[in-house]
Motif scaffolding. Structure first.
Motif, PDB file in Angstrom:
ATOM      1  N   LEU A  33      36.652  45.762  55.093  1.00 14.54           N
ATOM      2  CA  LEU A  33      35.887  44.889  53.894  1.00 14.54           C
ATOM      3  C   LEU A  33      35.990  43.753  54.778  1.00 14.54           C
ATOM      4  CD1 LEU A  33      33.629  45.715  51.908  1.00 14.54           C
ATOM      5  CD2 LEU A  33      36.047  45.100  49.979  1.00 14.54           C
ATOM      6  N   LEU A  34      36.819  43.141  54.887  1.00 14.09           N
ATOM      7  CA  LEU A  34      37.045  41.773  54.838  1.00 14.09           C
ATOM      8  C   LEU A  34      36.328  41.603  56.524  1.00 14.09           C
ATOM      9  CD1 LEU A  34      37.690  39.011  53.920  1.00 14.09           C
ATOM     10  CD2 LEU A  34      39.545  39.301  55.178  1.00 14.09           C
ATOM     11  N   ASP A  35      36.752  42.110  57.441  1.00 13.75           N
ATOM     12  CA  ASP A  35      36.671  41.979  58.315  1.00 13.75           C
ATOM     13  C   ASP A  35      34.605  42.546  59.089  1.00 13.75           C
ATOM     14  OD1 ASP A  35      38.482  41.454  59.606  1.00 13.75           O
ATOM     15  OD2 ASP A  35      39.167  43.519  60.332  1.00 13.75           O
ATOM     16  N   GLY A  75      31.749  39.868  59.828  1.00  8.94           N
ATOM     17  CA  GLY A  75      30.638  39.946  61.328  1.00  8.94           C
ATOM     18  C   GLY A  75      29.805  40.154  60.129  1.00  8.94           C
ATOM     19  N   LEU A  76      29.331  40.241  58.989  1.00  9.91           N
ATOM     20  CA  LEU A  76      27.562  39.740  58.625  1.00  9.91           C
ATOM     21  C   LEU A  76      27.101  38.596  58.510  1.00  9.91           C
ATOM     22  CD1 LEU A  76      27.568  42.899  56.512  1.00  9.91           C
ATOM     23  CD2 LEU A  76      26.897  42.482  58.663  1.00  9.91           C
ATOM     24  N   GLY A  77      28.720  37.629  58.644  1.00  3.04           N
ATOM     25  CA  GLY A  77      28.377  36.165  58.606  1.00  3.04           C
ATOM     26  C   GLY A  77      28.305  35.880  57.193  1.00  3.04           C
ATOM     27  N   LEU A  78      29.005  36.910  55.682  1.00  6.79           N
ATOM     28  CA  LEU A  78      28.582  36.310  54.984  1.00  6.79           C
ATOM     29  C   LEU A  78      30.255  35.134  54.450  1.00  6.79           C
ATOM     30  CD1 LEU A  78      28.393  40.016  52.936  1.00  6.79           C
ATOM     31  CD2 LEU A  78      27.081  38.177  53.178  1.00  6.79           C
ATOM     32  N   ASN A  79      29.528  34.346  52.964  1.00  8.29           N
ATOM     33  CA  ASN A  79      30.744  33.349  52.675  1.00  8.29           C
ATOM     34  C   ASN A  79      31.351  34.190  52.015  1.00  8.29           C
ATOM     35  OD1 ASN A  79      31.719  31.745  51.551  1.00  8.29           O
ATOM     36  ND2 ASN A  79      30.766  29.890  51.472  1.00  8.29           N
ATOM     37  N   ILE A  80      32.558  34.078  52.651  1.00  6.66           N
ATOM     38  CA  ILE A  80      33.463  35.326  51.714  1.00  6.66           C
ATOM     39  C   ILE A  80      33.635  34.855  49.844  1.00  6.66           C
ATOM     40  CG2 ILE A  80      36.230  36.380  51.630  1.00  6.66           C
ATOM     41  CD1 ILE A  80      34.785  37.585  54.073  1.00  6.66           C
ATOM     42  N   SER A  81      34.049  33.875  50.423  1.00  6.06           N
ATOM     43  CA  SER A  81      34.375  32.728  48.658  1.00  6.06           C
ATOM     44  C   SER A  81      33.057  32.876  47.599  1.00  6.06           C
ATOM     45  CB  SER A  81      34.989  31.170  49.333  1.00  6.06           C
ATOM     46  OG  SER A  81      35.999  31.443  49.678  1.00  6.06           O
ATOM     47  N   ARG A  82      32.198  32.224  48.455  1.00  5.69           N
ATOM     48  CA  ARG A  82      31.024  32.321  47.294  1.00  5.69           C
ATOM     49  C   ARG A  82      31.205  34.769  47.091  1.00  5.69           C
ATOM     50  NH1 ARG A  82      30.893  27.928  46.285  1.00  5.69           N
ATOM     51  NH2 ARG A  82      30.165  26.592  47.454  1.00  5.69           N
ATOM     52  N   ALA A  83      30.875  34.989  48.002  1.00  5.83           N
ATOM     53  CA  ALA A  83      30.908  36.549  47.565  1.00  5.83           C
ATOM     54  C   ALA A  83      32.055  37.337  46.439  1.00  5.83           C
ATOM     55  CB  ALA A  83      30.925  37.875  49.100  1.00  5.83           C
ATOM     56  N   ALA A  84      32.664  36.331  46.762  1.00  7.06           N
ATOM     57  CA  ALA A  84      34.437  37.002  45.799  1.00  7.06           C
ATOM     58  C   ALA A  84      33.617  36.454  44.269  1.00  7.06           C
ATOM     59  CB  ALA A  84      35.293  36.306  46.448  1.00  7.06           C
ATOM     60  N   GLU A  85      33.621  34.710  44.376  1.00 11.04           N
ATOM     61  CA  GLU A  85      32.969  34.564  43.114  1.00 11.04           C
ATOM     62  C   GLU A  85      32.140  34.940  42.000  1.00 11.04           C
ATOM     63  OE1 GLU A  85      31.522  29.764  41.649  1.00 11.04           O
ATOM     64  OE2 GLU A  85      32.571  30.198  43.937  1.00 11.04           O
ATOM     65  N   ALA A  86      31.100  36.087  43.354  1.00  5.75           N
ATOM     66  CA  ALA A  86      30.186  36.544  42.511  1.00  5.75           C
ATOM     67  C   ALA A  86      30.244  37.220  42.221  1.00  5.75           C
ATOM     68  CB  ALA A  86      28.870  36.390  44.116  1.00  5.75           C
ATOM     69  N   GLY A  87      30.925  38.375  42.624  1.00  8.92           N
ATOM     70  CA  GLY A  87      31.703  40.048  42.155  1.00  8.92           C
ATOM     71  C   GLY A  87      32.431  39.522  40.582  1.00  8.92           C
ATOM     72  N   ILE A  88      33.386  38.386  40.985  1.00  6.95           N
ATOM     73  CA  ILE A  88      34.018  38.106  39.523  1.00  6.95           C
ATOM     74  C   ILE A  88      33.516  37.435  38.578  1.00  6.95           C
ATOM     75  CG2 ILE A  88      35.776  36.522  38.683  1.00  6.95           C
ATOM     76  CD1 ILE A  88      37.242  36.354  41.470  1.00  6.95           C
ATOM     77  N   GLU A  89      32.184  37.254  39.285  1.00  4.50           N
ATOM     78  CA  GLU A  89      31.205  37.210  38.000  1.00  4.50           C
ATOM     79  C   GLU A  89      30.749  38.041  36.886  1.00  4.50           C
ATOM     80  OE1 GLU A  89      27.612  33.267  37.541  1.00  4.50           O
ATOM     81  OE2 GLU A  89      28.110  33.686  39.194  1.00  4.50           O
ATOM     82  N   THR A  90      30.395  38.442  38.061  1.00  6.66           N
ATOM     83  CA  THR A  90      29.973  40.061  37.651  1.00  6.66           C
ATOM     84  C   THR A  90      30.566  40.673  36.579  1.00  6.66           C
ATOM     85  OG1 THR A  90      27.999  40.396  39.461  1.00  6.66           O
ATOM     86  CG2 THR A  90      28.680  42.613  38.418  1.00  6.66           C
ATOM     87  N   ALA A  91      31.516  40.701  37.218  1.00  9.43           N
ATOM     88  CA  ALA A  91      32.951  41.541  36.095  1.00  9.43           C
ATOM     89  C   ALA A  91      32.845  41.293  35.018  1.00  9.43           C
ATOM     90  CB  ALA A  91      34.196  41.674  36.713  1.00  9.43           C
TER      91      ALA A  91
END
Length: 76
Positions: free
Chosen positions: A17-19, A23-39
């Motif tokens: 998933l990380l790879d 590869g899609l150029g996602l900001n991992i920190s921001r994506a994780a933060e958004a997921g945690i916020e949703t949870a």
């Protein structure tokens, strides 16, 4: 979450998933933060429903027994 203070942390993420995210150029920190916020939001909602289940059931019982209090004034 504008102007939020950020703190570094360590997390363990599935390698594939990380790879793919990188590869899609996602900001991992921001994506994780958004997921945690949703949870967090979902868990707060779930807890509110649990804490207020008795009042919600009471209201539902009232409407079931007597209908909506002002239903005759509804225009839709």
């Amino acid at each position: 979450m504008a102007h939020a203070v950020r703190r570094a942390t360590n997390v363990t993420i599935d390698q594939a998933l990380l790879d793919e995210a990188k590869g899609l150029g996602l900001n991992i920190s921001r994506a994780a933060e958004a997921g945690i916020e949703t949870a967090v939001r979902a868990e707060k909602e779930r807890l509110w429903q649990v804490e207020n289940a008795e009042a919600i059931q009471s209201s539902n019982n009232y409407v079931e027994k007597y209908a909506l209090p002002l239903a005759k004034y509804r225009v839709f």
